[in-house]
Each structure stands twice: as structure tokens, then as C-alpha cells.
Design an enzyme around this catalytic site. Sequence first.
Site, mmCIF file in Angstrom:
data_model
loop_
_atom_site.group_PDB
_atom_site.id
_atom_site.type_symbol
_atom_site.label_atom_id
_atom_site.label_comp_id
_atom_site.label_asym_id
_atom_site.label_seq_id
_atom_site.Cartn_x
_atom_site.Cartn_y
_atom_site.Cartn_z
ATOM 1 N N ARG A 10 -23.917 58.962 -0.593
ATOM 2 C CA ARG A 10 -23.807 57.950 0.194
ATOM 3 C C ARG A 10 -25.014 56.894 0.035
ATOM 4 O O ARG A 10 -25.074 55.905 0.660
ATOM 5 C CB ARG A 10 -23.228 57.828 1.592
ATOM 6 C CG ARG A 10 -21.956 58.553 1.776
ATOM 7 C CD ARG A 10 -21.350 58.862 3.185
ATOM 8 N NE ARG A 10 -21.963 58.146 4.014
ATOM 9 C CZ ARG A 10 -22.274 58.767 5.331
ATOM 10 N NH1 ARG A 10 -21.360 59.327 5.783
ATOM 11 N NH2 ARG A 10 -22.875 57.932 6.422
ATOM 12 N N CYS A 11 -26.323 57.669 -0.163
ATOM 13 C CA CYS A 11 -27.599 57.085 -0.375
ATOM 14 C C CYS A 11 -27.960 56.645 -1.657
ATOM 15 O O CYS A 11 -27.928 57.249 -2.789
ATOM 16 C CB CYS A 11 -28.721 58.221 0.246
ATOM 17 S SG CYS A 11 -30.275 57.725 -0.064
ATOM 18 N N SER A 12 -28.178 55.238 -1.755
ATOM 19 C CA SER A 12 -28.463 54.760 -2.802
ATOM 20 C C SER A 12 -29.635 55.450 -3.724
ATOM 21 O O SER A 12 -29.620 55.522 -5.049
ATOM 22 C CB SER A 12 -28.823 53.304 -2.897
ATOM 23 O OG SER A 12 -29.706 52.847 -2.045
ATOM 24 N N ARG A 15 -28.389 58.645 -5.203
ATOM 25 C CA ARG A 15 -27.592 58.319 -6.440
ATOM 26 C C ARG A 15 -28.681 57.970 -7.449
ATOM 27 O O ARG A 15 -28.361 58.423 -8.872
ATOM 28 C CB ARG A 15 -26.657 57.285 -6.064
ATOM 29 C CG ARG A 15 -25.570 57.901 -5.149
ATOM 30 C CD ARG A 15 -24.552 56.750 -5.083
ATOM 31 N NE ARG A 15 -24.644 55.280 -4.864
ATOM 32 C CZ ARG A 15 -24.651 54.672 -3.672
ATOM 33 N NH1 ARG A 15 -24.506 55.433 -2.427
ATOM 34 N NH2 ARG A 15 -25.217 53.571 -3.663
#
Length: 108
Positions: A10-12, A15
Site C-alpha cells: 500500500r506504500c508508494s 512499490r
Amino acid sequence: MAVEIWHNPRCSKSRAALAYLEAKGVTPEVRLYLKDGPSQEELRDMLLALGLPASALLRKEGAALKGEAENVIVAALAVDPGLIERPVIRNGSKAVIGRPTEAIDEIL
């Protein structure tokens, strides 16, 4: 030892780090650390690989712990892995916090 990433999908930033590794031809072992939280021993081992104090692994949400002793911070991170800064990438005996993403190059 394979390259490992402590990843939060969920963390950019997390990712981006995973995509960066894959673009470099590295298929890391992905650890969803929020579901499979590290033990205190694993955290201490990671801190050795990072060469950093436990406070460096704290996200801003854990800022109240910054002045605490190492063992208190490590215990808190083990209980609440959401306090761990991400992403953490390890390659053998070396590790980095993948912010900025280019920091990952230090261990590849």
C-alpha cells in the site's frame, strides 16, 4: 542469501523500490512485514546490516520513541511493525532503507 525486501504494497515508496529491484533484474524475496512481523532478533539482525540505531527504523508515527533505549524501540517495532520505516532491502550482510530508491544501489 537472496535479496529481501520488507514490503508494504500500500506504500508508494515500497512499490517503487520493488519495481526498481525488478528493473535491475533482481527478483527479491518479498516479506509482507505488516502480516509477518519481524521478531526482536530479526530486527536486531537487520539493524546490524543497516549499520543504524533502532531509532532510524522508526516512522514519524513512532517519533515519541526516539529518545528511548534501543531495546525499548526494538520491542515496540516487534509489537507494532507499522512503525517500521519502509522499504527495507537486504542483500546478504548489508541493508538499506530504500528512500530514495537509488539508495538500493549501495547493496546491489
